[in-house]
Design an enzyme around this catalytic site. Structure first.
Site, PDB file in Angstrom:
ATOM      1  N   ARG A 126     -23.967 167.045 -27.263  1.00 42.15           N
ATOM      2  CA  ARG A 126     -22.838 167.857 -27.729  1.00 42.15           C
ATOM      3  C   ARG A 126     -22.938 168.016 -29.234  1.00 42.15           C
ATOM      4  O   ARG A 126     -22.192 167.425 -30.002  1.00 42.15           O
ATOM      5  CB  ARG A 126     -21.543 167.187 -27.291  1.00 42.15           C
ATOM      6  CG  ARG A 126     -21.489 167.163 -25.791  1.00 42.15           C
ATOM      7  CD  ARG A 126     -20.137 166.879 -25.316  1.00 42.15           C
ATOM      8  NE  ARG A 126     -19.670 167.967 -24.507  1.00 42.15           N
ATOM      9  CZ  ARG A 126     -18.505 167.967 -23.909  1.00 42.15           C
ATOM     10  NH1 ARG A 126     -17.687 166.964 -24.057  1.00 42.15           N
ATOM     11  NH2 ARG A 126     -18.157 168.981 -23.163  1.00 42.15           N
ATOM     12  N   GLN A 131     -24.262 174.220 -28.558  1.00 42.79           N
ATOM     13  CA  GLN A 131     -22.977 174.652 -28.006  1.00 42.79           C
ATOM     14  C   GLN A 131     -23.107 175.722 -26.927  1.00 42.79           C
ATOM     15  O   GLN A 131     -22.413 175.665 -25.921  1.00 42.79           O
ATOM     16  CB  GLN A 131     -22.074 175.154 -29.124  1.00 42.79           C
ATOM     17  CG  GLN A 131     -20.877 174.246 -29.306  1.00 42.79           C
ATOM     18  CD  GLN A 131     -20.072 174.565 -30.550  1.00 42.79           C
ATOM     19  OE1 GLN A 131     -20.256 175.614 -31.161  1.00 42.79           O
ATOM     20  NE2 GLN A 131     -19.186 173.678 -30.910  1.00 42.79           N
ATOM     21  N   ASP A 134     -23.921 174.268 -23.539  1.00 43.92           N
ATOM     22  CA  ASP A 134     -23.031 173.211 -23.068  1.00 43.92           C
ATOM     23  C   ASP A 134     -22.316 173.663 -21.788  1.00 43.92           C
ATOM     24  O   ASP A 134     -21.216 174.202 -21.821  1.00 43.92           O
ATOM     25  CB  ASP A 134     -22.036 172.887 -24.201  1.00 43.92           C
ATOM     26  CG  ASP A 134     -21.054 171.807 -23.812  1.00 43.92           C
ATOM     27  OD1 ASP A 134     -21.114 171.312 -22.665  1.00 43.92           O
ATOM     28  OD2 ASP A 134     -20.198 171.463 -24.653  1.00 43.92           O
ATOM     29  N   SER A 137     -18.793 172.106 -20.823  1.00 47.23           N
ATOM     30  CA  SER A 137     -17.628 172.749 -21.456  1.00 47.23           C
ATOM     31  C   SER A 137     -17.310 174.072 -20.767  1.00 47.23           C
ATOM     32  O   SER A 137     -16.145 174.382 -20.506  1.00 47.23           O
ATOM     33  CB  SER A 137     -17.895 173.015 -22.937  1.00 47.23           C
ATOM     34  OG  SER A 137     -17.818 171.817 -23.655  1.00 47.23           O
ATOM     35  N   TYR A 233     -16.508 162.455 -27.518  1.00 49.31           N
ATOM     36  CA  TYR A 233     -15.891 161.979 -26.271  1.00 49.31           C
ATOM     37  C   TYR A 233     -14.952 160.810 -26.553  1.00 49.31           C
ATOM     38  O   TYR A 233     -15.097 160.121 -27.566  1.00 49.31           O
ATOM     39  CB  TYR A 233     -16.971 161.481 -25.307  1.00 49.31           C
ATOM     40  CG  TYR A 233     -17.812 162.546 -24.670  1.00 49.31           C
ATOM     41  CD1 TYR A 233     -17.307 163.354 -23.666  1.00 49.31           C
ATOM     42  CD2 TYR A 233     -19.129 162.726 -25.062  1.00 49.31           C
ATOM     43  CE1 TYR A 233     -18.101 164.313 -23.072  1.00 49.31           C
ATOM     44  CE2 TYR A 233     -19.927 163.686 -24.469  1.00 49.31           C
ATOM     45  CZ  TYR A 233     -19.405 164.479 -23.473  1.00 49.31           C
ATOM     46  OH  TYR A 233     -20.182 165.432 -22.880  1.00 49.31           O
TER      47      TYR A 233
END
Ligand code: NAD
Length: 383
Positions: A126, A131, A134, A137, A233
């Protein structure tokens, strides 16, 4: 290089790894795209759509996987026709998908033994650079939205406040526990539907995001300490902490019409944040959507699927992105094509094992399970 897109065979999986719109990006990376006949059907994409986008259609899944240098999937390979999907892959082929590296040690072991280089989208680091790759997400965004729609359709009330000639209807009260990617989307969706929304997360950084969506951030009297790891996280808390959290959240849960829970700690069972007493205290007809169900659930009474406990409907959601397969597939395809462009240069696989994204997402390579946590799971199974 041939990139294969098989039809997903997991029950109730409606997504497909690559949508027609994304075929061009793979071709742009110098790949020949072959799609299994019917692969996109449940997501709303026909074979003809793929053909028009430039892909070839293959109706035999064994031939498809047997000829592929790169295989893009949604779900991890599984048992099929008395064998296993892994055994259909060529030794030396590359597989990318949600391989559940910590939950399916048998798949990781098989992939390593088969000599497949596998990348698990759950392992994607992450970092800002990754991004657009990902996928967790992306899928959480869909799940958070869908969770609220399910709750709204199940609740015997409407979400918005209405002032009508037939009287005034008060808005539904929604509590979101865990305001990460899924939780924030749940908040935004519930707000758009007119509910009064409040949310809690152990990461204090989230407060501002919650408030910017028009929800109230719940403050609890808890000693949180270092709540966030370097990956963004949540860190695990002590059982004593969770006990206090359950006690303090109990009253808010009881006052809510809908509770959406999304609280996860990577690599661990989801913390229990709603016990049976709290469910019992809720009004009959209330709804809990537990997005942590696959990791054991945030509610003590959660089971996979829908159940009614003390008059409260508890939806143990295990694969909500599959309920919105067109957009979920579209987003996942974008994550995959970006990742493939990272691995393939001018039609050739170029694995830079020093690269954080390549090595971070890697599960197996050259006969070995390269991810340490997944390897310990496999070794744990064997002992
Ligand atoms: P997740 O799915 O692992 O967890 C969901 C949420 O549950 C998190 O917000 C977590 O803090 C919360 N939670 C855990 N224990 C809890 C408890 N006891 N009570 C209440 N809430 C609890 O996480 P996620 O949503 O995938 O991501 C979390 C955050 O990571 C994001 O909001 C974002 O800030 C960050 N992130 C960063 C990147 C990046 O590229 N830099 C990418 C994705 C996410």
């Amino acid at each position: 290089m041939i990139v294969a897109i098989p039809r997903e065979i997991a029950p109730d999986e409606r997504r497909v790894a690559i949508v027609p719109q994304a075929v061009k990006a793979l071709e742009g990376a110098g790949l020949e795209v072959v799609v299994e006949s019917g692969a996109g059907e449940s997501a709303g994409f026909s074979d003809e759509d793929y053909r028009q986008a430039g892909a070839r259609i293959e109706s035999d899944p064994v031939a498809l996987l047997g000829s592929a240098d790169l295989v893009l999937k949604v779900q991890a390979p599984m048992a099929v026709d008395g064998g296993h999907e892994v055994d259909r892959l060529r030794s030396g082929a590359v597989l990318v998908g949600f391989l559940k590296p910590l939950d399916l040690p048998d798949v990781a072991r098989r992939l390593a033994e088969r000599g497949v280089t596998a990348f698990s989208m759950e392992l994607m680091p992450r970092i800002t650079r990754a991004q657009s790759m990902d996928a967790l997400s992306a899928m959480s965004t869909i799940a958070g939205y869908r969770a609220v729609l399910l709750a709204a359709a199940t609740l015997p009330k409407i979400f918005p406040m209405l002032v009508t000639a037939a009287g005034t209807i008060s808005p539904a009260r929604v509590l979101v526990i865990g305001a990460g990617v899924a939780g924030l989307q749940a908040i935004a969706t519930a707000r758009r539907l007119g509910a009064v929304v409040e949310a809690y997360d152990t990461r204090p950084a989230v407060k501002e995001q919650v408030e910017s969506l028009g929800a109230k951030f719940v403050e609890l009297d808890l000693e949180i300490g270092d709540a966030e790891d370097k990956g963004g996280y949540a860190r695990a808390q002590s059982e004593e902490f969770y006990q206090k959290q359950r006690e303090q959240l109990g009253k808010r849960v009881a006052n809510s019409d809908v509770v959406v829970t999304t609280a996860l700690v990577p690599g661990q069972r989801a913390p229990i944040l709603i016990d049976e007493a709290a469910v019992k205290a809720m009004k009959s007809g209330s709804v809990i959507v537990d997005l942590a169900a696959e990791q054991g659930g945030n509610c003590e009474c959660t089971t996979p699927g829908t159940s009614v406990v003390h008059g409260v409907t508890i939806i143990g959601a295990t694969n909500l992105p599959s309920d919105i397969p067109a957009n979920a597939s579209q987003m996942y395809a974008k994550n995959l094509t970006t990742f493939v462009s990272h691995l393939v240069k001018e039609g050739k696989l170029e694995l830079d094992l020093e690269d954080e994204i390549t090595s971070g997402a890697m599960l197996t390579h050259e006969g070995k399970i390269t991810n340490e946590a997944a390897r310990s799971r496999v070794e744990g199974e064997g002992s």
